[in-house]
Structure formats: C-alpha cells, structure tokens
Design an enzyme around this catalytic site. Structure first.
Site, short mmCIF file in Angstrom:
data_model
loop_
_atom_site.label_atom_id
_atom_site.label_comp_id
_atom_site.label_asym_id
_atom_site.label_seq_id
_atom_site.Cartn_x
_atom_site.Cartn_y
_atom_site.Cartn_z
N TYR A 236 -12.25 -6.70 7.09
CA TYR A 236 -11.06 -6.92 6.28
C TYR A 236 -10.72 -8.41 6.32
O TYR A 236 -10.61 -8.99 7.40
CB TYR A 236 -9.86 -6.10 6.78
CG TYR A 236 -8.62 -6.41 5.98
CD1 TYR A 236 -8.45 -5.87 4.70
CD2 TYR A 236 -7.65 -7.28 6.46
CE1 TYR A 236 -7.34 -6.20 3.93
CE2 TYR A 236 -6.53 -7.61 5.70
CZ TYR A 236 -6.39 -7.06 4.44
OH TYR A 236 -5.31 -7.40 3.67
N TYR B 157 0.82 -1.22 0.00
CA TYR B 157 0.00 0.00 0.00
C TYR B 157 0.85 1.26 0.00
O TYR B 157 0.64 2.18 0.79
CB TYR B 157 -0.98 -0.01 1.18
CG TYR B 157 -2.01 -1.10 1.04
CD1 TYR B 157 -3.09 -0.94 0.18
CD2 TYR B 157 -1.87 -2.31 1.71
CE1 TYR B 157 -4.02 -1.95 0.01
CE2 TYR B 157 -2.79 -3.33 1.54
CZ TYR B 157 -3.87 -3.14 0.69
OH TYR B 157 -4.79 -4.14 0.52
N ASP C 174 -13.09 -15.32 10.94
CA ASP C 174 -11.73 -14.95 10.56
C ASP C 174 -11.01 -14.44 11.81
O ASP C 174 -11.21 -13.30 12.23
CB ASP C 174 -11.80 -13.87 9.47
CG ASP C 174 -10.43 -13.35 9.07
OD1 ASP C 174 -9.43 -13.71 9.72
OD2 ASP C 174 -10.36 -12.57 8.10
N LYS D 158 -1.31 -14.99 10.90
CA LYS D 158 -0.53 -13.99 11.61
C LYS D 158 0.28 -14.52 12.80
O LYS D 158 1.41 -14.91 12.62
CB LYS D 158 -1.44 -12.83 11.99
CG LYS D 158 -1.87 -12.04 10.75
CD LYS D 158 -2.31 -10.63 11.02
CE LYS D 158 -2.31 -9.80 9.76
NZ LYS D 158 -3.61 -9.50 9.20
C1 PLP Z 1 -4.09 -9.82 7.81
C2 PLP Z 1 -5.47 -10.37 7.71
C3 PLP Z 1 -5.82 -11.23 6.66
C4 PLP Z 1 -4.89 -11.57 5.53
O1 PLP Z 1 -3.74 -12.23 5.94
P1 PLP Z 1 -2.41 -12.19 5.04
O2 PLP Z 1 -1.48 -13.09 5.74
O3 PLP Z 1 -1.96 -10.76 4.99
O4 PLP Z 1 -2.80 -12.70 3.68
C5 PLP Z 1 -7.12 -11.75 6.66
N1 PLP Z 1 -7.99 -11.44 7.64
C6 PLP Z 1 -7.68 -10.64 8.67
C7 PLP Z 1 -8.68 -10.36 9.74
C8 PLP Z 1 -6.40 -10.06 8.73
O5 PLP Z 1 -6.11 -9.22 9.73
#
Ligand code: PLP
Length: 428
Positions: free
Chosen positions: A143, A15, A248, A277
């Site tokens: 997101y 970005y 997620d 993550k």
């Molecule tokens: C960072 C993130 C993603 C994407 O993960 P990447 O490893 O960057 O592809 C998906 N969902 C959430 C909630 C995130 O914070």
C-alpha cells in the site's frame, strides 16, 4: 439537523459509503491515548489515529512548539523563501537517517511524498540517458497511498486496480516475500522469493525506473511482516540492474517496528525514502521524500535541472515546528524500551487468540499487533462496540490490529488486547 445528522448528510468519510456511512462517533477532545466523545465517553485510540500519534494526542511539548510557531508565522511560501522550522526539521531528520540520505523534499501528505519519489526516479533515469525507464516494480500486498500514480503500485487485487482498470498504468507485481519475519531464511532464490525479482529485472529491467517497497512491514495492504534478508537481496539486485530502490516508511518510520526505521532491521539504505504519518507525532499533516546525493545531483545536472514538483504548502512552518518537537521527543530515546515493552505484552496477550476457531494467525512486530482472521471482519461491529469496551479499533479486511501510542500503559494495553480478542472471538 444535529451535527451528526449534518455529517451523515454532507461529509464524505474515508472508504465509507456516502449514502450509508453507518454509526459515527463525534469526537470533541483528545488527550494522551484517549479519544473523548462529545457525551464524555472515552475510548483508547488503539490505531494511533492511523499510525500517527506515537507520543499520544496533544503532547505538551509539541503543542507548545506549535503555539509558539502559530504566534509567529503559521505559513509562508517555500519558493525563494525559507525558514527556521524547515531548517531545524531537516537537521534533525538527517541526524536520524543513514549518512547519504540527505536531500529532503517536504510535502503535505504521504501519497504526495510517494508521487514525488516516483517522479524523482523517472527524472533521475532521464538524466542518466535512460528515458525508456518509466515503469515501476513492487510486491503484492503493498500500500503506497491513494493518489493516481501511488495507486498503481498498490496491491492489484485488494488495491484499486479492479475498479480503475484501464485508467491505471500497469506496473510489475512480484509475489510478496514468502519467508515471514522471524522465519528461517534460505539462500535458495527459488524458495526465498528473490528469484522472481531477479527474473523480472533481467527481462524487463531496461524499462524499470525503480522498485518501490514498504520495508519489512506491509501495512494497509495486509499487515504482513517479511524477512529482512529479502530486502537485502532486493537492494543488491536493484544495484545490479541500474534500478533505484524507493522505500516507503510512511507507516513504519519513527520507531513503530522496534527500530527507528523498518529498513534498520535489514541494514538496507534506499536511493529514495518516503516519510509521513508520525513525522509530526500525529499533530498535523506533513511528509518528506529524501534522496541520496547521486539522485539529487543527477536531477540537478540534467537538462530539466529542476524536480518538477512544488506543493503550495510545501514545508509549512507550523507542521515543521510540530515535526521538530516530535523528533526531539524521539531523540530522548525512551521510545525503544516503550515499544519493546508493548511488543512483549502484545505477544503475551494476543498469542492465546491463535486458538480461537476463526483466527488464521497472530503476528506482532514492535508496537504492532495483528489478529488475522480466516474471513473478512465487519468494521461496523468494532465501531459499535467501541464506546462500551472503551477501545477504538478499525479492522481492515481480515485483520484486527492495533498500533497504539508508545505512551500507552500496561493496563490500557490490556484493554486493547481484550477488545481485539473479544472481536476475534465473535466477529465471524
Ligand atoms: C498511509 C500511507 C501512505 C499514504 O499516506 P497519506 O498521508 O494517507 O497520503 C503511503 N504509504 C504507506 C505505507 C502508508 O501507510
């Protein structure tokens, strides 16, 4: 060309304008909470390198596990072959998760874990004889990653729908849950936001494969914390309409919100869960998509039989070894007190920023602290100040926020909150 000149001339950053990337710090070493520049300047990584380094950088036990794995088997394909690191990580994950969530698909990154989850949902619905269920529903402000299908369930305004209009499949967006975390819950569906979900599922449920949500904490889409009761209501509505629930937890998993998983605030279990993550404590990329037995069985018994996905580096042994060592650190349980202590200190030290003229709101949940401004914050200002304040912050949109490693000590955290407050005072 100096290294920084080469970087500016040839390397894309996330970005960031490729022609005008702005100031860039050359980091040559990390240790604990610290990022160390090539000139020796030290900055606290208040971002945990984007939600990842929960135990701090270069944690000795994780590094030792990775070194041992590296000496033995850095990689091997996962098709037809398996290995101890994947099995050990699977065992530990199942130990942390609610019973029933126990069919694990490893992949390389969060976005891929989301793609896999969406694909699982569609394949499950096909298996159930509901092939017309190909669409997804979500809430605004979310997101879920940057890949193509993940992008289609990100917030349509601050996400990438404007730019990619026409190229993205259109999904169903509901208003974000109106009652915040800690607010007064009402059962009135018109006021608690569940009415909108109920209407959507009643009208279009027959075309919807799954609802996908970040549980309780919306991260990169706006750093908003919503009432856990909304999530319980959403779970019940999904069940009533034959729609799967995908949660997620890529940003929120592994203790960040004060519970092991954000869904634990609500006592809700999804049909499909995404992790990423902090799964390796921020040492190497790895993600997982975890399905319940009925979802896995549905796909397995379907005509296709197999889930149509298989990353080349699936369940990379080096990454799995890091994951095992990171989960072993969490299993000791110290994280819970550490996160509670961080939350207390964030409330105390960020609270007064509410009185600053440019500040719209201050929010804290677990080891996440947010100063929401009335106007957009220029991240370049934070980047420029970092060497001087000794605190690495990367504001996004109107939010100045931190999610430090759990090992941060009170003095270091005071520096973080001071740098955030300082930025909020002069960043308008
Ligand atoms: C960072 C993130 C993603 C994407 O993960 P990447 O490893 O960057 O592809 C998906 N969902 C959430 C909630 C995130 O914070």
């Amino acid at each position: 060309m100096t290294p920084l000149e080469f970087d500016a001339r040839h390397l894309w950053h996330p970005y960031t304008n490729v022609l005008d990337p702005g100031a860039m710090h050359l980091i040559s070493e990390t240790t604990g909470v610290w990022l160390i520049r090539d000139d020796g300047t030290r900055m606290i990584d208040a971002m945990s390198s984007w939600w990842c380094t929960v135990h701090g950088h270069r944690h000795p036990a994780i590094i030792a596990a990775m070194q041992a794995q590296l000496a033995q088997m850095p990689h091997v394909m996962f098709g037809g072959l398996t290995h101890e690191p994947a099995i050990a990580l699977g065992r530990r994950l199942i130990g942390f998760l609610p019973t029933g969530l126990d069919r694990i698909f490893f992949s390389d990154s969060g976005s891929v874990a989301i793609e896999v989850a969406l694909k699982m949902a569609v394949q499950y619905q096909i298996a159930m004889g509901r092939a017309e269920r190909t669409e997804f529903a979500t809430i605004r402000g979310g997101y879920h990653g940057d890949t193509w299908k993940a992008m289609s369930v990100c917030d349509p305004v601050n996400g990438m729908h404007g730019l990619f209009r026409g190229a993205l499949s259109i999904q169903h967006f509901l208003p974000r849950p109106p009652i915040p975390f800690g607010g007064d819950w009402t059962e009135d569906a018109a006021d608690n936001g569940l009415g909108a979900l109920e209407r959507l599922l009643a009208a279009k449920g027959a075309r919807i494969a799954a609802v996908i949500l970040e549980p309780v904490v919306q991260g990169a889409g706006g750093m908003y914390f919503y009432h856990p009761a909304w999530l319980r209501g959403a779970r019940a509505l999904c069940d009533a309409h034959g729609v799967l629930l995908i949660l997620d937890e890529i940003a929120t998993g592994f203790g960040r919100t004060g519970e092991m998983f954000a869904m634990d605030h609500a006592g809700v279990e999804p049909d499909i869960l995404c992790l990423g993550k902090a799964l390796t404590g921020g040492h190497i990329t790895l993600a997982a998509t975890i399905a319940t037995e009925p979802v896995a069985r549905g796909i397995g018994e379907s005509e296709a039989g197999v889930l149509m996905h298989g990353p080349t580096y699936m369940a990379n042994p080096l990454a799995c070894a890091a994951g095992v060592a990171s989960l072993d650190q969490l299993a000791r349980g110290d994280w819970r007190n550490a996160v509670a202590r961080i939350a207390d200190q964030l409330w105390q030290q960020l609270g007064p920023a509410r009185r600053l003229p440019g500040v719209a709101d201050v929010r804290v949940l677990g080891a996440i602290g947010v100063i929401e401004m009335k106007d957009r914050v220029d991240p370049a200002i934070a980047h420029r100040r970092a060497p001087e304040t000794g605190v690495w912050l990367r504001p996004f949109g109107r939010n100045i926020y931190c999610m430090p490693p759990y090992i941060i000590c009170p003095d270091e955290l005071s520096r973080v909150t001071a740098a955030m407050t300082d930025l909020a005072g002069g960043a308008r």
